[in-house]
Design an enzyme around this catalytic site. Sequence first.
Site, mmCIF file in Angstrom:
data_model
loop_
_atom_site.group_PDB
_atom_site.id
_atom_site.type_symbol
_atom_site.label_atom_id
_atom_site.label_comp_id
_atom_site.label_asym_id
_atom_site.label_seq_id
_atom_site.Cartn_x
_atom_site.Cartn_y
_atom_site.Cartn_z
ATOM 1 N N ASP A 38 0.758 -1.180 -0.107
ATOM 2 C CA ASP A 38 0.009 -0.065 0.027
ATOM 3 C C ASP A 38 0.847 1.393 0.106
ATOM 4 O O ASP A 38 1.963 1.318 0.669
ATOM 5 C CB ASP A 38 -0.953 -0.003 1.374
ATOM 6 C CG ASP A 38 -2.032 0.913 1.230
ATOM 7 O OD1 ASP A 38 -2.227 1.436 0.117
ATOM 8 O OD2 ASP A 38 -2.733 1.058 2.228
ATOM 9 N N HIS A 55 2.705 3.126 -8.911
ATOM 10 C CA HIS A 55 2.449 1.600 -9.292
ATOM 11 C C HIS A 55 3.682 1.174 -9.746
ATOM 12 O O HIS A 55 3.821 0.005 -9.659
ATOM 13 C CB HIS A 55 1.222 1.482 -9.982
ATOM 14 C CG HIS A 55 -0.031 1.949 -9.047
ATOM 15 N ND1 HIS A 55 -0.466 1.516 -7.911
ATOM 16 C CD2 HIS A 55 -1.073 2.738 -9.523
ATOM 17 C CE1 HIS A 55 -1.447 1.839 -7.355
ATOM 18 N NE2 HIS A 55 -1.945 2.566 -8.376
ATOM 19 N N LEU A 149 10.867 -20.374 -4.169
ATOM 20 C CA LEU A 149 9.993 -19.836 -3.645
ATOM 21 C C LEU A 149 8.616 -19.566 -4.636
ATOM 22 O O LEU A 149 8.649 -19.557 -5.753
ATOM 23 C CB LEU A 149 10.223 -18.327 -3.407
ATOM 24 C CG LEU A 149 9.254 -17.250 -3.242
ATOM 25 C CD1 LEU A 149 9.230 -17.006 -1.734
ATOM 26 C CD2 LEU A 149 9.589 -15.710 -3.776
HETATM 27 C C1 FPP Z 1 -2.070 0.045 -3.241
HETATM 28 O O1 FPP Z 1 -1.519 1.479 -3.246
HETATM 29 C C2 FPP Z 1 -1.551 -0.495 -4.451
HETATM 30 C C3 FPP Z 1 -2.283 -1.062 -5.427
HETATM 31 C C4 FPP Z 1 -3.808 -1.275 -5.440
HETATM 32 C C5 FPP Z 1 -1.831 -1.790 -6.497
HETATM 33 C C6 FPP Z 1 -0.389 -2.484 -5.981
HETATM 34 C C7 FPP Z 1 0.217 -3.009 -7.451
HETATM 35 C C8 FPP Z 1 1.664 -2.956 -7.360
HETATM 36 C C9 FPP Z 1 2.417 -2.614 -6.421
HETATM 37 C C10 FPP Z 1 2.432 -3.400 -8.700
HETATM 38 C C11 FPP Z 1 2.111 -4.853 -8.852
HETATM 39 C C12 FPP Z 1 2.986 -5.417 -9.798
HETATM 40 C C13 FPP Z 1 2.652 -6.548 -10.097
HETATM 41 C C14 FPP Z 1 3.872 -7.277 -10.968
HETATM 42 C C15 FPP Z 1 1.477 -7.114 -10.204
HETATM 43 P P1 FPP Z 1 -2.393 2.621 -3.324
HETATM 44 O O2 FPP Z 1 -2.720 2.937 -4.869
HETATM 45 O O3 FPP Z 1 -3.882 2.500 -2.792
HETATM 46 O O4 FPP Z 1 -1.691 3.860 -2.746
HETATM 47 P P2 FPP Z 1 -2.452 5.105 -1.865
HETATM 48 O O5 FPP Z 1 -3.226 4.550 -0.589
HETATM 49 O O6 FPP Z 1 -1.359 5.880 -1.221
HETATM 50 O O7 FPP Z 1 -3.581 5.675 -2.980
#
Ligand code: FPP
Length: 258
Positions: A38, A55, A149
């Site tokens: 997050d 992201h 893993l």
């Molecule tokens: C939450 O942060 C994050 C997500 C919903 C997306 C997570 C995805 C990745 C880390 C990349 C994934 C990679 C692969 C290879 C699948 P948020 O956007 O809610 O952050 P915020 O709370 O600060 O707005």
Amino acid sequence: MLNKFRLWKKSTTSSTLRDKINEIKELPVPEHVAIIMDGNGRWAKKRALPRIAGHHEGMKVVRKTTMLANDLGVKTLTLYAFSTENWKRPKNEVEYIMKLPAEFLGTFLPELVKNNVQVKMMGYKDQLPVHTLRAIEKAIEETKNNNGLVLNFALNYGSRAEILDAVKLVLNDSKNGILKEADLNEEVFSSYLMTSDFADPDLLIRTSGEIRLSNFMLWQLAYSELWFTEVLWPDFNEEHLLEAIEVFQKRQRRFGGI
Ligand code: FPP
């Protein structure tokens, strides 16, 4: 001179990290680590960048985290990449996140194969865009004989829906005489969940300072150790993972006993 100093500094940092890794490997490491990644949006906002930049940076952290978890001997790493509720986000953000598995695997699949990592996915596949699913299925196929893993992407995953679906399957098997009520116990019920192949997480990590589970593995996390950090996911690094595992190693797990 400056360059030499930088090089020296870099190598001492990595040897410190190596020492820490070796120290941690002397004690039992969690077999299953689950992470709620997050803070990507806030990371981007702090830099006046679009949310998708967060992201993208977060995707790079997935690689580093996977490699270290593999090195430490963690058996399963489950990463919450997209929830069944995340479809509510702006269309461009959803489309971008859905492109990340193909970008990630397009770049890093050879490294995962070489390092004996096995890719898996849990979540509702039928709503995923074809290009997303194709990239994941290719990776699953190409790594199916690896036994290091397990990198398990939770993609379009939601725990309440998963539990409800398990209940429906149980009812159906009961109606068809495949399962008797007397035989239904926690272990049998677990086998109806998307995680039937995995042990429950030993350690849950959530980044970005939010202290909640957000519909993630509600059944499976019943006895997991929880570790929350203020660090935003794109800033999460090897030291943070080692710190979480070190804290885990110092905790006493009682599973309801004394
Ligand atoms: C939450 O942060 C994050 C997500 C919903 C997306 C997570 C995805 C990745 C880390 C990349 C994934 C990679 C692969 C290879 C699948 P948020 O956007 O809610 O952050 P915020 O709370 O600060 O707005």
